[in-house]
Design a protein around this motif. Structure first.
Motif, PDB file in Angstrom:
ATOM      1  N   LEU A 149       0.166   9.600  11.069  1.00  9.56           N
ATOM      2  CA  LEU A 149      -0.623   8.838  10.127  1.00  9.56           C
ATOM      3  C   LEU A 149      -2.321   8.238  10.532  1.00  9.56           C
ATOM      4  O   LEU A 149      -2.212   6.783  11.647  1.00  9.56           O
ATOM      5  CB  LEU A 149      -0.050   7.387  10.613  1.00  9.56           C
ATOM      6  CG  LEU A 149       1.588   7.593   9.194  1.00  9.56           C
ATOM      7  CD1 LEU A 149       2.433   7.329   9.312  1.00  9.56           C
ATOM      8  CD2 LEU A 149       0.976   8.996   8.070  1.00  9.56           C
ATOM      9  N   THR A 201       6.780   6.566   3.753  1.00  9.69           N
ATOM     10  CA  THR A 201       5.968   6.749   3.066  1.00  9.69           C
ATOM     11  C   THR A 201       4.895   8.431   2.937  1.00  9.69           C
ATOM     12  O   THR A 201       5.076   8.818   3.411  1.00  9.69           O
ATOM     13  CB  THR A 201       4.513   5.788   3.605  1.00  9.69           C
ATOM     14  OG1 THR A 201       3.424   6.428   3.275  1.00  9.69           O
ATOM     15  CG2 THR A 201       3.975   6.751   5.071  1.00  9.69           C
ATOM     16  N   ALA A 202       4.975   8.191   1.620  1.00  9.36           N
ATOM     17  CA  ALA A 202       4.796   9.740   0.890  1.00  9.36           C
ATOM     18  C   ALA A 202       3.053   9.889   0.790  1.00  9.36           C
ATOM     19  O   ALA A 202       2.325  10.795   0.954  1.00  9.36           O
ATOM     20  CB  ALA A 202       4.441   9.791  -0.542  1.00  9.36           C
ATOM     21  N   ASP A 203       2.212   8.582   1.398  1.00  8.72           N
ATOM     22  CA  ASP A 203       1.269   8.682   1.516  1.00  8.72           C
ATOM     23  C   ASP A 203       0.403   8.751   3.136  1.00  8.72           C
ATOM     24  O   ASP A 203       0.572   7.894   3.888  1.00  8.72           O
ATOM     25  CB  ASP A 203       0.218   7.538   0.731  1.00  8.72           C
ATOM     26  CG  ASP A 203      -1.110   7.624   1.098  1.00  8.72           C
ATOM     27  OD1 ASP A 203      -1.963   7.704   1.627  1.00  8.72           O
ATOM     28  OD2 ASP A 203      -2.084   5.982   1.027  1.00  8.72           O
ATOM     29  N   LEU A 204      -0.080   9.595   3.493  1.00  5.46           N
ATOM     30  CA  LEU A 204      -0.535   9.652   5.332  1.00  5.46           C
ATOM     31  C   LEU A 204      -1.919   8.892   5.292  1.00  5.46           C
ATOM     32  O   LEU A 204      -2.187   8.937   6.204  1.00  5.46           O
ATOM     33  CB  LEU A 204      -0.554  11.185   4.750  1.00  5.46           C
ATOM     34  CG  LEU A 204       0.748  12.435   4.555  1.00  5.46           C
ATOM     35  CD1 LEU A 204       0.804  13.796   5.977  1.00  5.46           C
ATOM     36  CD2 LEU A 204       2.017  11.853   5.832  1.00  5.46           C
ATOM     37  N   ALA A 205      -2.466   8.180   4.511  1.00  7.21           N
ATOM     38  CA  ALA A 205      -3.782   7.962   4.204  1.00  7.21           C
ATOM     39  C   ALA A 205      -2.995   6.340   5.089  1.00  7.21           C
ATOM     40  O   ALA A 205      -3.974   5.358   4.896  1.00  7.21           O
ATOM     41  CB  ALA A 205      -4.926   7.953   3.226  1.00  7.21           C
ATOM     42  N   LEU A 206      -2.424   5.516   4.798  1.00 11.66           N
ATOM     43  CA  LEU A 206      -1.448   4.431   5.160  1.00 11.66           C
ATOM     44  C   LEU A 206      -2.155   3.720   5.815  1.00 11.66           C
ATOM     45  O   LEU A 206      -2.406   4.179   6.651  1.00 11.66           O
ATOM     46  CB  LEU A 206      -0.118   4.086   4.881  1.00 11.66           C
ATOM     47  CG  LEU A 206       1.128   2.902   5.210  1.00 11.66           C
ATOM     48  CD1 LEU A 206       0.343   2.774   3.864  1.00 11.66           C
ATOM     49  CD2 LEU A 206       2.025   3.008   5.498  1.00 11.66           C
ATOM     50  N   ASP A 260      10.915  12.296  -0.940  1.00  7.91           N
ATOM     51  CA  ASP A 260      10.615  12.206  -1.679  1.00  7.91           C
ATOM     52  C   ASP A 260      11.499  11.387  -3.052  1.00  7.91           C
ATOM     53  O   ASP A 260      10.642  10.803  -4.164  1.00  7.91           O
ATOM     54  CB  ASP A 260       9.667  13.924  -1.995  1.00  7.91           C
ATOM     55  CG  ASP A 260      10.145  14.324  -2.220  1.00  7.91           C
ATOM     56  OD1 ASP A 260      11.519  14.415  -1.965  1.00  7.91           O
ATOM     57  OD2 ASP A 260      10.260  15.638  -2.909  1.00  7.91           O
ATOM     58  N   THR A 283       8.082  10.537   6.167  1.00  6.38           N
ATOM     59  CA  THR A 283       7.312  10.868   5.191  1.00  6.38           C
ATOM     60  C   THR A 283       8.125  12.466   4.849  1.00  6.38           C
ATOM     61  O   THR A 283       8.984  12.742   5.018  1.00  6.38           O
ATOM     62  CB  THR A 283       6.289  11.137   6.014  1.00  6.38           C
ATOM     63  OG1 THR A 283       5.525  11.573   4.341  1.00  6.38           O
ATOM     64  CG2 THR A 283       6.080  12.962   6.604  1.00  6.38           C
ATOM     65  N   ARG A 331       0.805  -1.024  -0.249  1.00  4.87           N
ATOM     66  CA  ARG A 331      -0.351   0.120   0.346  1.00  4.87           C
ATOM     67  C   ARG A 331       1.118   0.818  -0.274  1.00  4.87           C
ATOM     68  O   ARG A 331       0.147   2.861   0.327  1.00  4.87           O
ATOM     69  CB  ARG A 331      -0.461   0.444   1.254  1.00  4.87           C
ATOM     70  CG  ARG A 331      -2.101  -1.101   1.200  1.00  4.87           C
ATOM     71  CD  ARG A 331      -2.914  -1.202   2.259  1.00  4.87           C
ATOM     72  NE  ARG A 331      -3.661  -2.314   2.065  1.00  4.87           N
ATOM     73  CZ  ARG A 331      -4.927  -1.596   1.822  1.00  4.87           C
ATOM     74  NH1 ARG A 331      -5.406  -0.857   1.675  1.00  4.87           N
ATOM     75  NH2 ARG A 331      -6.496  -2.853   1.445  1.00  4.87           N
ATOM     76  N   GLY A 332       2.627   1.294  -0.306  1.00  5.88           N
ATOM     77  CA  GLY A 332       3.048   2.711   0.143  1.00  5.88           C
ATOM     78  C   GLY A 332       4.501   2.641   0.562  1.00  5.88           C
ATOM     79  O   GLY A 332       4.358   3.579   0.501  1.00  5.88           O
TER      80      GLY A 332
END
Length: 264
Positions: free
Chosen positions: A151, A86-91, A165, A138, A51-52
């Protein structure tokens, strides 16, 4: 039910074969420490890599040998932590609502969150009884980013870092030599090497040992990539050096000079 039972038997046979293969490879290639293997197994089983999430830091360096088909110097692989970016804070994991602490407890029940400067903020660091630390990171987007960035789905936070990034852009799949083999995700080896060159020059005088370790890892990867993927190394150096407004070129040049490697 018969089909499910047959599928389970087939998977068990595959796992046994993978265990034999991993056991053979471990005789040739240094494998991660048991606690790191257990942590990565728990994180992978929870679906975070799918998932990232990306493994970075020295723990990631330990996992490059099978990917590159070469043995990296063992003196540069010792670590007591695992950095997950992770670049996705909704991980989130496969099971919605499962916290990162719950995931880590699959590896070791003694893991606990470490409070930061803001005691009300969710923890971005987790440590077990043997002082093994798991950090969540992140990319920093703005100087005003909260530290840590929340998160919420993992009931955790992530420390924002510059240049992260760039490091985790288009990461690659890899396998950890633990158990039946653990599927994970790593930064591109060439980007990891170049990032280590930059990091080595940005550390303060009190981090001389870490800076030396960064250079040793960069040197080992540069030597390996010159043989296996010279164009990938050239591209990563050119891309990073072109970001002159951020001052990336000079740190890379200084590190290349220190490790005795010219431009590819």
């Amino acid at each position: 039910m018969q089909a499910r039972a047959e599928a389970a038997r087939t998977e068990m046979a595959h796992r046994q074969e993978r265990r034999r293969l991993v056991s053979t490879l471990r005789r040739l290639i240094p494998a991660p420490a048991p606690i790191l293997g257990k942590v990565l197994d728990a994180v992978s089983q929870a679906g975070l890599f799918r998932r990232g999430a990306v493994l970075v830091g020295t723990a990631a360096y330990q996992c490059y040998a099978p990917l590159l088909g070469t043995i990296l110097p063992s003196a540069t692989v010792m670590t007591q932590d695992a950095d997950l970016a992770t670049a996705d804070l909704a991980l989130q994991g496969d099971s919605e609502g499962e916290s990162l602490l719950g995931i880590l407890h699959r590896a070791d029940k003694t893991f606990a969150g470490l409070p930061g400067l803001d005691v009300k903020a969710p923890p971005a660091r987790f440590r077990n009884a043997e002082n093994f630390v798991v950090d969540l990171l992140t990319p920093q987007r703005r100087r005003t980013d909260r530290n840590p960035m929340p998160l919420r789905r993992l009931a955790a936070g992530a420390i924002p870092l510059q240049h992260l990034d760039w490091l985790i852009f288009e990461p690659v799949p890899a396998v950890v030599l633990h158990g039946a083999g653990i599927p994970i995700v790593l930064p591109q080896p060439a980007r990891f090497a170049v990032h280590k060159m930059m990091l080595a020059q940005k550390r303060g005088a009190h981090e001389a040992a870490k800076s030396r370790k960064d250079l040793e890892q960069a040197a080992a990867l540069v030597a390996a990539l010159r043989e296996t993927a010279p164009f990938a190394l050239s591209d990563a150096m050119a891309d990073a050096s072109a970001r002159g407004r951020e001052g990336w070129a000079k740190p890379i040049e200084r590190s290349l000079s220190q490790i005795g490697a010219g431009l590819p």
